[in-house]
Design an enzyme around this catalytic site. Structure first.
Site, mmCIF file in Angstrom:
data_model
loop_
_atom_site.group_PDB
_atom_site.id
_atom_site.type_symbol
_atom_site.label_atom_id
_atom_site.label_comp_id
_atom_site.label_asym_id
_atom_site.label_seq_id
_atom_site.Cartn_x
_atom_site.Cartn_y
_atom_site.Cartn_z
ATOM 1 N N THR A 118 0.636 -1.226 0.069
ATOM 2 C CA THR A 118 0.020 0.090 0.214
ATOM 3 C C THR A 118 0.914 1.339 -0.052
ATOM 4 O O THR A 118 1.874 1.232 0.598
ATOM 5 C CB THR A 118 -0.816 -0.044 1.146
ATOM 6 O OG1 THR A 118 -1.646 1.407 1.383
ATOM 7 C CG2 THR A 118 -0.250 -0.190 2.582
ATOM 8 N N TYR A 142 -2.251 -0.691 10.205
ATOM 9 C CA TYR A 142 -2.501 -1.182 8.886
ATOM 10 C C TYR A 142 -1.394 -1.311 7.990
ATOM 11 O O TYR A 142 -0.641 -2.323 7.464
ATOM 12 C CB TYR A 142 -3.712 -0.656 8.037
ATOM 13 C CG TYR A 142 -3.653 -0.838 6.595
ATOM 14 C CD1 TYR A 142 -4.111 -2.082 6.249
ATOM 15 C CD2 TYR A 142 -3.334 0.004 5.655
ATOM 16 C CE1 TYR A 142 -4.071 -2.539 4.730
ATOM 17 C CE2 TYR A 142 -3.481 -0.172 4.167
ATOM 18 C CZ TYR A 142 -3.635 -1.392 3.970
ATOM 19 O OH TYR A 142 -3.768 -1.758 2.688
#
Ligand code: UFG
Length: 325
Positions: A118, A142
């Site tokens: 990401t 995350y």
């Protein structure tokens, strides 16, 4: 000879679209998904095997049953806000369970891995557009879980010869052009589907999280990339590994930033409907802007985007949402 690809998280948003493209490209697809967050009816391509990536016995059965040539690993929890509230959940689900998957691959002699990482791991950027050499600063659990997997992949290459392609996605959006698949999360936290639902009167008014960011209109800026463009990069990543080329890391984005307010305006223009909005405080874990420099994927993999226009990205998401309501 036909290659067999294991798609973990293949019942999820990006995994299900990739399974479709892999099938179209004549790969044999095996989808592995726990269905904790995925949808069984999103598995329209390939064979389905229900299981958890942390379940070694289930993985052993899978790798024994199918001649897997490479793994595309989409299975993960993806909500930044939830990760701030439940950091251990993200450490376990996204990092520790990935170690179980990598161990199972090593035990069964599977040495090619495509990983969904990401852009969130760049943190609040020092410069934009962000290239792959930008320092990493994962500011929430995350993105930390993704950074930990990236680090492990480098170590396993050195220790076991694991070859990997890591894709750092910017903001995935849009839906399958044939209307079969689209973005489904429960609860939905992502901007594009929420703006569309608000416009269609099918959801709550849109909460705009933060209007005091250091951006032109004060709302967060993101680089939206069509899910099918992500998928085409994955095919190129596979071919890269099968051709024996080296492990590498690539950003995937369009290189254009759009603010939350600009996405609202785009949806209003396409639908002809006003989006009811309310302004709220910043959301924990959000950074001000993320814009990709994805030249490396173009140069090294020969990647081209088919949906560079935000109106086409949002339009495809709208068509999917309309089909559901
Ligand atoms: N936003 C709102 N209101 C909402 C939802 C979102 O204002 O109801 C804003 C967010 O604050 C953010 C932007 O819209 O500024 C985009 O938010 P999303 O939740 O759609 O996406 P994120 O940028 O938070 O995160 C997504 C994925 C991550 C991925 C990241 C990379 O969820 O997995 O993109 O940028 F890592």
């Amino acid at each position: 000879m036909q290659k067999t690809i294991l798609v973990t998280g293949g019942a999820g948003y990006i995994g299900s679209h990739c399974a479709k493209l892999l099938s179209k490209k004549r790969f044999r697809v095996v989808v592995y998904d726990s269905l904790v967050r995925g949808y069984r009816d999103a598995v329209k391509y390939g064979e389905f095997f229900q299981g958890d990536i942390g379940d070694r016995a289930s993985l052993d059965a899978l790798f024994t049953s199918y001649p897997i040539d490479a793994v595309m690993h989409f299975a993960a929890f993806i909500a930044v806000g939830e990760s701030v509230e439940k950091p251990d959940l993200y450490l376990t689900n996204n990092y520790e369970k990935t170690l179980v998957l990598l161990d199972a691959m090593a035990a069964h002699g599977v040495g090619k891995f495509i990983f969904s990482s990401t852009s969130a791991l760049y943190g609040d950027p020092q410069y934009v557009p962000i290239d792959e050499n930008h320092p990493l600063n994962p500011v929430n659990p995350y993105s930390r879980s993704k950074a930990q997997v990236e680090q492990t992949l480098r170590e396993r290459e050195a220790s076991q010869g694991l070859q990997s392609v890591v894709f750092r996605y910017f903001n995935a959006a849009g839906a399958d052009s044939e209307g079969e698949l689209g973005e489904r999360h429960d609860p939905e936290t992502h901007l594009a589907p929420l703006v569309i639902r608000a416009a269609l009167g099918a959801g709550k008014p849109l909460s705009i999280f933060g209007t005091d960011y250091d951006t032109p209109d004060g709302t967060c800026v993101r680089d939206y990339i069509h899910v099918n463009d992500l998928c085409s990069a994955h095919i190129l990543g596979l071919e890269h590994l099968f051709a024996g080329r080296p492990s590498d890391v690539f950003n995937l984005g369009n290189g254009n930033g759009f603010s939350v307010k600009e996405i609202v305006a785009t949806v209003e223009k396409i639908t002809g409907k006003k989006v009811p909005c309310k302004y709220e405080a910043r959301r924990a874990g959000d950074v001000s802007r993320l814009i990709a420099n994805a030249e490396k994927a173009k140069r090294v993999l020969g990647w081209k985007t088919d949906y560079p226009d935000i109106r086409d990205i949002i339009g495809s998401a709208l068509a999917f949402q309309k089909g559901r309501s």
